[in-house]
Write a protein that holds these residues in place. Structure first.
Motif, PDB file in Angstrom:
ATOM      1  N   UNK A 149      38.809  35.346  47.504  1.00  0.00           N
ATOM      2  CA  UNK A 149      39.717  35.805  48.555  1.00  0.00           C
ATOM      3  C   UNK A 149      41.116  36.068  47.993  1.00  0.00           C
ATOM      4  N   UNK A 150      41.575  35.202  47.093  1.00  0.00           N
ATOM      5  CA  UNK A 150      42.872  35.413  46.439  1.00  0.00           C
ATOM      6  C   UNK A 150      42.877  36.726  45.660  1.00  0.00           C
ATOM      7  N   UNK A 151      41.861  36.926  44.854  1.00  0.00           N
ATOM      8  CA  UNK A 151      41.798  38.134  44.033  1.00  0.00           C
ATOM      9  C   UNK A 151      41.712  39.393  44.896  1.00  0.00           C
ATOM     10  N   UNK A 152      40.969  39.319  45.981  1.00  0.00           N
ATOM     11  CA  UNK A 152      40.850  40.480  46.868  1.00  0.00           C
ATOM     12  C   UNK A 152      42.188  40.810  47.522  1.00  0.00           C
ATOM     13  N   UNK A 153      42.931  39.780  47.950  1.00  0.00           N
ATOM     14  CA  UNK A 153      44.237  40.013  48.574  1.00  0.00           C
ATOM     15  C   UNK A 153      45.224  40.619  47.580  1.00  0.00           C
ATOM     16  N   UNK A 205      52.176  32.696  45.108  1.00  0.00           N
ATOM     17  CA  UNK A 205      50.875  33.218  45.509  1.00  0.00           C
ATOM     18  C   UNK A 205      50.287  34.170  44.470  1.00  0.00           C
ATOM     19  N   UNK A 206      51.162  34.897  43.789  1.00  0.00           N
ATOM     20  CA  UNK A 206      50.725  35.938  42.878  1.00  0.00           C
ATOM     21  C   UNK A 206      50.573  35.378  41.462  1.00  0.00           C
ATOM     22  N   UNK A 207      49.469  35.709  40.793  1.00  0.00           N
ATOM     23  CA  UNK A 207      49.266  35.239  39.415  1.00  0.00           C
ATOM     24  C   UNK A 207      50.378  35.720  38.488  1.00  0.00           C
ATOM     25  N   UNK A 208      50.541  34.990  37.388  1.00  0.00           N
ATOM     26  CA  UNK A 208      51.601  35.309  36.425  1.00  0.00           C
ATOM     27  C   UNK A 208      51.444  36.730  35.886  1.00  0.00           C
ATOM     28  N   UNK A 209      50.197  37.161  35.669  1.00  0.00           N
ATOM     29  CA  UNK A 209      49.949  38.512  35.155  1.00  0.00           C
ATOM     30  C   UNK A 209      50.515  39.570  36.102  1.00  0.00           C
ATOM     31  N   UNK A 210      50.299  39.385  37.404  1.00  0.00           N
ATOM     32  CA  UNK A 210      50.774  40.358  38.392  1.00  0.00           C
ATOM     33  C   UNK A 210      52.299  40.418  38.394  1.00  0.00           C
ATOM     34  N   UNK A 211      52.934  39.258  38.338  1.00  0.00           N
ATOM     35  CA  UNK A 211      54.401  39.210  38.354  1.00  0.00           C
ATOM     36  C   UNK A 211      54.962  39.897  37.104  1.00  0.00           C
ATOM     37  N   UNK A 212      54.360  39.628  35.942  1.00  0.00           N
ATOM     38  CA  UNK A 212      54.866  40.221  34.702  1.00  0.00           C
ATOM     39  C   UNK A 212      54.641  41.735  34.668  1.00  0.00           C
ATOM     40  N   UNK A 213      53.489  42.188  35.147  1.00  0.00           N
ATOM     41  CA  UNK A 213      53.222  43.637  35.195  1.00  0.00           C
ATOM     42  C   UNK A 213      54.199  44.326  36.146  1.00  0.00           C
ATOM     43  N   UNK A 214      54.517  43.667  37.245  1.00  0.00           N
ATOM     44  CA  UNK A 214      55.491  44.223  38.191  1.00  0.00           C
ATOM     45  C   UNK A 214      56.874  44.304  37.543  1.00  0.00           C
ATOM     46  N   UNK A 256      52.313  52.936  38.441  1.00  0.00           N
ATOM     47  CA  UNK A 256      51.263  52.920  37.417  1.00  0.00           C
ATOM     48  C   UNK A 256      50.839  51.498  37.075  1.00  0.00           C
ATOM     49  N   UNK A 257      51.814  50.610  36.949  1.00  0.00           N
ATOM     50  CA  UNK A 257      51.503  49.219  36.633  1.00  0.00           C
ATOM     51  C   UNK A 257      50.714  48.562  37.766  1.00  0.00           C
ATOM     52  N   UNK A 258      51.118  48.836  38.998  1.00  0.00           N
ATOM     53  CA  UNK A 258      50.405  48.260  40.127  1.00  0.00           C
ATOM     54  C   UNK A 258      48.989  48.819  40.232  1.00  0.00           C
ATOM     55  N   UNK A 259      48.810  50.087  39.884  1.00  0.00           N
ATOM     56  CA  UNK A 259      47.467  50.671  39.883  1.00  0.00           C
ATOM     57  C   UNK A 259      46.578  49.976  38.855  1.00  0.00           C
ATOM     58  N   UNK A 314      42.261  46.022  37.687  1.00  0.00           N
ATOM     59  CA  UNK A 314      41.850  44.775  37.044  1.00  0.00           C
ATOM     60  C   UNK A 314      41.280  43.794  38.061  1.00  0.00           C
ATOM     61  N   UNK A 315      41.967  43.611  39.188  1.00  0.00           N
ATOM     62  CA  UNK A 315      41.526  42.611  40.161  1.00  0.00           C
ATOM     63  C   UNK A 315      40.343  43.089  40.989  1.00  0.00           C
ATOM     64  N   UNK A 316      40.207  44.392  41.188  1.00  0.00           N
ATOM     65  CA  UNK A 316      39.000  44.895  41.851  1.00  0.00           C
ATOM     66  C   UNK A 316      37.775  44.638  40.990  1.00  0.00           C
ATOM     67  N   UNK A 317      37.921  44.819  39.679  1.00  0.00           N
ATOM     68  CA  UNK A 317      36.818  44.515  38.774  1.00  0.00           C
ATOM     69  C   UNK A 317      36.560  43.008  38.730  1.00  0.00           C
ATOM     70  N   UNK A 318      37.662  42.224  38.810  1.00  0.00           N
ATOM     71  CA  UNK A 318      37.506  40.761  38.815  1.00  0.00           C
ATOM     72  C   UNK A 318      36.751  40.300  40.055  1.00  0.00           C
TER      73      UNK A 318
END
Length: 412
Positions: A274-278, A338-347, A358-361, A366-370
């Motif tokens: 559920x976290x990854x989907x959100x 709430x957001x993983x470290x990877x998401x924050x750093x990519x942002x 582009x980074x958010x895409x 990544x998370x859709x595949x996860x």
């Protein structure tokens, strides 16, 4: 104030009204419009310059239109069809006409043709879609508005179609993870109930004829069976009451929805999915809206309703308030925990380099595949656990019924 008071207690959702009238040139026109109340229909038609002659609420289809409900998957298919036709140079009205008359679902056909009628009367596509908020949310309307203003409607419709398709794919993966184990457990409960109601009483009559003392475990199972026989109506009524109670609380109390969403995120196996989907929905929606030229603050408002979880929705609205005061998005995301470290750093990289969409895409991909991988792993993990539950229920009943037989055999 009077309008607000009359609308509050109903909460039945928008209705479809069929109307006839005269336009500004005196030409007789007719059509359908979706709104919550008759007063709102009259106000909208007055705004369009229509003098009403007749208006009535469209009657519901027989048997409630079973099987004809407009699903989000229908809107995704419609978005792709419209995007394809616009890219091929088909005029907008003609595209709606082709899609509407070619649809098998009568409700979807009525919706498409209603939007087409509004466009033919001079209404912009954005305003025509806003009349149907039940099916076209604020995110879609904002993207269409951006496309109409910039003259790139075909490109924005393609983005909407891609977004809808990926969103539906993500929903399907989550349902795949949840539906199978729930369905199997429900079947196991029904089988157990059938054994308790119809099989155990036959064994009880047999054991009574022996006149022997029964083991404690067997007596417990027989007592439960007798209790279920006495309160069989309660067993039928309880699930219905529970279902309608949850449904009522879900609709009327946002706090209840948030509690369930929060509990869902904390479940041991389903919670991580559920976290990854959100996170995937957040990244995909923000990437799509920001790439369309929607300002970040407005984009975050649309994203809040698209995360699919009230915990994330409230967090995004808090982020919106902080971003509106000039704070960096990545700092605001970091504060939410709430957001993983990877998401924050990519942002952060996207904000600093000017390629946030582009980074958010990439984050969304990544998370859709996860989620996809997690669903496959979850299904493999739940199968043996489900077998254990079913084996415990059915096997326990079998042992309880055969314990007296073993005892009698030992005595003989």
């Amino acid at each position: 104030m009077a309008l607000t008071k009359t609308r509050k207690p109903k909460a039945t959702g928008p209705s479809v009204f069929i109307w006839e009238g005269l336009d500004r040139g005196g030409t007789r026109v007719k059509g359908q419009i979706q709104a919550a109340t008759l007063a709102l229909v009259r106000a909208e038609l007055r705004r369009q310059g229509v003098s009403l002659l007749k208006i009535r609420k469209k009657p519901p289809p027989w048997f409630g239109g079973i099987g004809n409900k407009i699903r989000s998957a229908d809107i995704a298919v419609f978005s792709r069809q419209l995007a394809t036709m616009m890219s091929a140079g088909v005029p907008l009205v003609q595209a709606f006409d082709i899609i509407g008359h070619g649809h098998d679902n009568p409700r979807m056909r009525d919706l498409v043709l209603a939007v087409k009628a509004d466009i033919e009367s001079g209404t912009s596509l954005t305003e025509a879609l806003r009349k149907h908020p039940l099916h076209f949310d604020e995110l879609v309307c904002n993207l269409v508005a951006a496309g109409e203003q910039a003259g790139v409607l075909d490109l924005l419709l393609d983005k909407i179609a891609t977004y809808k398709e990926k969103t539906e794919s993500l929903k399907g993966k989550i349902k795949k993870a949840l539906v199978y184990p729930i369905a199997v457990i429900l079947v196991a409960i029904l089988v157990t109930a059938a054994i308790m109601l119809f099989v155990i009483p036959q064994f009880e009559a047999l054991f009574t004829s022996f006149g022997a003392d029964l083991p404690a475990f067997t007596r417990l199972v027989i007592a439960i069976s007798d209790l279920m026989h006495q309160w069989w109506w309660g067993l039928l009524l309880a699930p219905a009451v529970l279902y309608f109670s949850i449904k009522t609380f879900w609709r009327r109390w946002s706090g209840f929805r948030e509690i369930l969403h929060r509990l869902g995120l904390k479940l041991p196996l389903v919670g991580p999915v559920m976290h990854q989907a959100a996170v995937a929905r957040f990244a995909r929606t923000l990437s799509t809206t920001f790439a369309a030229g929607v300002p970040l603050v407005e984009a975050l408002e649309s994203v809040a309703g698209a995360t699919g979880n009230l915990v994330y929705s409230r967090a995004v609205m808090q982020m919106r308030e902080e971003v509106a005061t000039g704070q960096a998005l990545q700092r605001s995301m970091h504060r939410r925990n709430l957001f993983p470290h990877l998401v924050v750093q990519m942002t952060a990289v996207g904000e600093e380099s000017g390629v946030l969409e582009d980074m958010l895409a990439k984050v969304a991909d990544f998370y859709e595949e996860a989620v996809d991988n997690a669903v496959d792993g979850l299904s493999s993990l739940l199968e043996p656990m489900i077998m254990i539950v079913i084996g415990t229920l059915v096997g326990g009943l079998v042992i309880a019924m055969y314990l007296p037989v073993f005892k009698l055999a030992a005595v003989v």
